[in-house]
Design an enzyme around this catalytic site. Sequence first.
Site, PDB file in Angstrom:
ATOM      1  N   SER A  47     -22.229  34.949  66.981  1.00 62.45           N
ATOM      2  CA  SER A  47     -22.245  33.919  68.023  1.00 62.45           C
ATOM      3  C   SER A  47     -22.264  34.524  69.425  1.00 62.45           C
ATOM      4  O   SER A  47     -22.540  33.838  70.398  1.00 62.45           O
ATOM      5  CB  SER A  47     -21.032  33.002  67.879  1.00 62.45           C
ATOM      6  OG  SER A  47     -19.843  33.752  68.026  1.00 62.45           O
ATOM      7  N   HIS A  48     -21.949  35.816  69.545  1.00 59.03           N
ATOM      8  CA  HIS A  48     -22.029  36.493  70.838  1.00 59.03           C
ATOM      9  C   HIS A  48     -23.037  37.635  70.816  1.00 59.03           C
ATOM     10  O   HIS A  48     -22.997  38.517  71.648  1.00 59.03           O
ATOM     11  CB  HIS A  48     -20.654  37.002  71.280  1.00 59.03           C
ATOM     12  CG  HIS A  48     -19.781  35.897  71.776  1.00 59.03           C
ATOM     13  ND1 HIS A  48     -18.985  35.151  70.951  1.00 59.03           N
ATOM     14  CD2 HIS A  48     -19.621  35.373  73.009  1.00 59.03           C
ATOM     15  CE1 HIS A  48     -18.346  34.233  71.658  1.00 59.03           C
ATOM     16  NE2 HIS A  48     -18.713  34.343  72.906  1.00 59.03           N
ATOM     17  N   GLU A 188     -18.882  25.179  65.856  1.00 51.96           N
ATOM     18  CA  GLU A 188     -18.368  24.762  64.552  1.00 51.96           C
ATOM     19  C   GLU A 188     -18.640  23.280  64.308  1.00 51.96           C
ATOM     20  O   GLU A 188     -18.931  22.854  63.184  1.00 51.96           O
ATOM     21  CB  GLU A 188     -16.856  24.995  64.491  1.00 51.96           C
ATOM     22  CG  GLU A 188     -16.448  26.357  64.008  1.00 51.96           C
ATOM     23  CD  GLU A 188     -16.864  26.602  62.565  1.00 51.96           C
ATOM     24  OE1 GLU A 188     -16.603  25.753  61.705  1.00 51.96           O
ATOM     25  OE2 GLU A 188     -17.486  27.654  62.336  1.00 51.96           O
TER      26      GLU A 188
END
Lengths: 338, 338
Positions: A47-48, A188
């Site tokens: 996610s990063h 999420e």
Amino acid sequence: MPRPTRLSIAALTEIVTGIFLRAGLNDIQARSVAATIVAGERDNCKSHGIYRIAGCLRTIEAGKVDPAAEPELQHDGGPLIRVNAGGGFSTAAFSVGAPVLAEQAAAQGIAALVINDCTHFSALWPEIETLTEAGVAALAMCPSYAAVAPSGGTAPLLGTNPFAFGWPRPGRHPYVFDFATSIVARGEIELHRQDGRTLPEGWAVDAEGRPTTDPHAALAGAMLPFGGHKGSAISTMIELLAGAMIGDLTSPEALGALGSTALLPAHGELIIAMSPARFAAGRPGDPFARAERLLDAIAGQGARLPSERRFAARAAAMRDGIALSAEEMAMLEELRAG
Amino acid sequence: MPRPTRLSIAALTEIVTGIFLRAGLNDIQARSVAATIVAGERDNCKSHGIYRIAGCLRTIEAGKVDPAAEPELQHDGGPLIRVNAGGGFSTAAFSVGAPVLAEQAAAQGIAALVINDCTHFSALWPEIETLTEAGVAALAMCPSYAAVAPSGGTAPLLGTNPFAFGWPRPGRHPYVFDFATSIVARGEIELHRQDGRTLPEGWAVDAEGRPTTDPHAALAGAMLPFGGHKGSAISTMIELLAGAMIGDLTSPEALGALGSTALLPAHGELIIAMSPARFAAGRPGDPFARAERLLDAIAGQGARLPSERRFAARAAAMRDGIALSAEEMAMLEELRAG
């Protein structure tokens, strides 16, 4: 399924840096953003990782970040250090401020680094690890976008406000945590929506402020803080210290200023560093040995220390290279072609 | 039901101070402990009010606190200030260190106060409010006794480790929170046991480390942290910063040193103070006005700000006196008689 492509950390760094240089970022901006994105990919924090490149490019193209910004250090010799990012990325400002912060903390015991006027997209743990490598403990926090209702409230106001901490462990990976003060990351809730799953109770409220387990309603409403009123209080503290106190935007102000969550937010960041060697000077016992006994006792119960998965992924990436799927390689190629 | 007795804050302070002077505490110890206990009673924080006197006396009688201790200030002019409590109460050490901490934070932007070698029994919010009254924001934390299992663990290791924060609001009560990083205070589990009620899920594990809702099993086992792995990480941070880093005991070390939870624990405390005026200097906007907009927006959603109940109780106590039941008055009389 095709085998993943394996790139060395250096090779991926060169590709990502090249993408940002071609997008017009100056050297310090391109290198610091690329280093952070590659660190995410290396540690399997997808996610990063390279998934973030597109959002950075979109924000550059929208003219919301200054690609030529040169971070400006302001320091009078005391424990308060400021870097004005000049509308550039936080990562570049941090790269200028971090050595001064670590040096001042080591010399004076405690010091603080304020980053102002930055565009922010990065996880905080790469910054924390830069400081633990210099032998100091560090706390970092920043606002984001209004997306979270305060505990007992009904509408988005607080950001997902990350809170991160690190403790140096000589000869080992540091103790590091970095988490959102929302109960989960917004992604999420997106994933639940895509998969057609309902949310667990307590994650979100709808646009009328009523508890909801419907991800569509949650995305139109607000997320909730972790840990009920305690997490809400910590998130509010982050708005006050890393927004109001440092003379920069709070999460509702950051959203108001940009008017969109599709681009990266502009605000500030606060990092506090402390030297265990200075704090424990003259006291019985070794602070690092005392910390090891505690951390070993946690692991000895079978409890996981935070970041362990990242460190395992890092070891694999350093040994075998970073594994990228065919889709990821195609995305990189497309971004390189511009 | 008999009407409560109403005592002025000054009258209750005199009674409680007298009890501690007669128990052998010197002036600074007796006055600082009494002021903190009366503040708890005044704010209707019964768990930190006159109920605490007996535990303090027990610890004095057991020889675990030095009644004649004179806190020793150590300060070289930098942002790190230390007060060695000399085996006395933390409250006395804080009263010596707080003015220096506030002054240094105002002058340098950030400063830290370490309290070492103290006996600790107090809530942290009275200390936080002393600092917000001086115009600085403050963070305070300390270990306690091993009583909480780390998230994913099975046995008591972490303390209930309080975490407190305050932000000054000119002309208003400060924004203040002060909470245990355990999911509840140990007293809550005691109350469930006394009342024969089962515990909510997620509060505790039994002596074998299995989740339990039985308060007896919980008291023989361990409490759990608030907020799952995030709260557990914050509690661990408190052990590292306010235990290992400051050269003082962690919660398992504090329990090991005393061998009992019936007496007050001896360890240290860490307080960090920051000056919003200094941090925001040269930046657009007023940090206090920006904070008010955020806090008003929280209250405007119907969400409660922390400490509101305390401030309401305080206003009533200042107007009408502190209401004590017949049992509480009898307890005070007995403690006075020694």
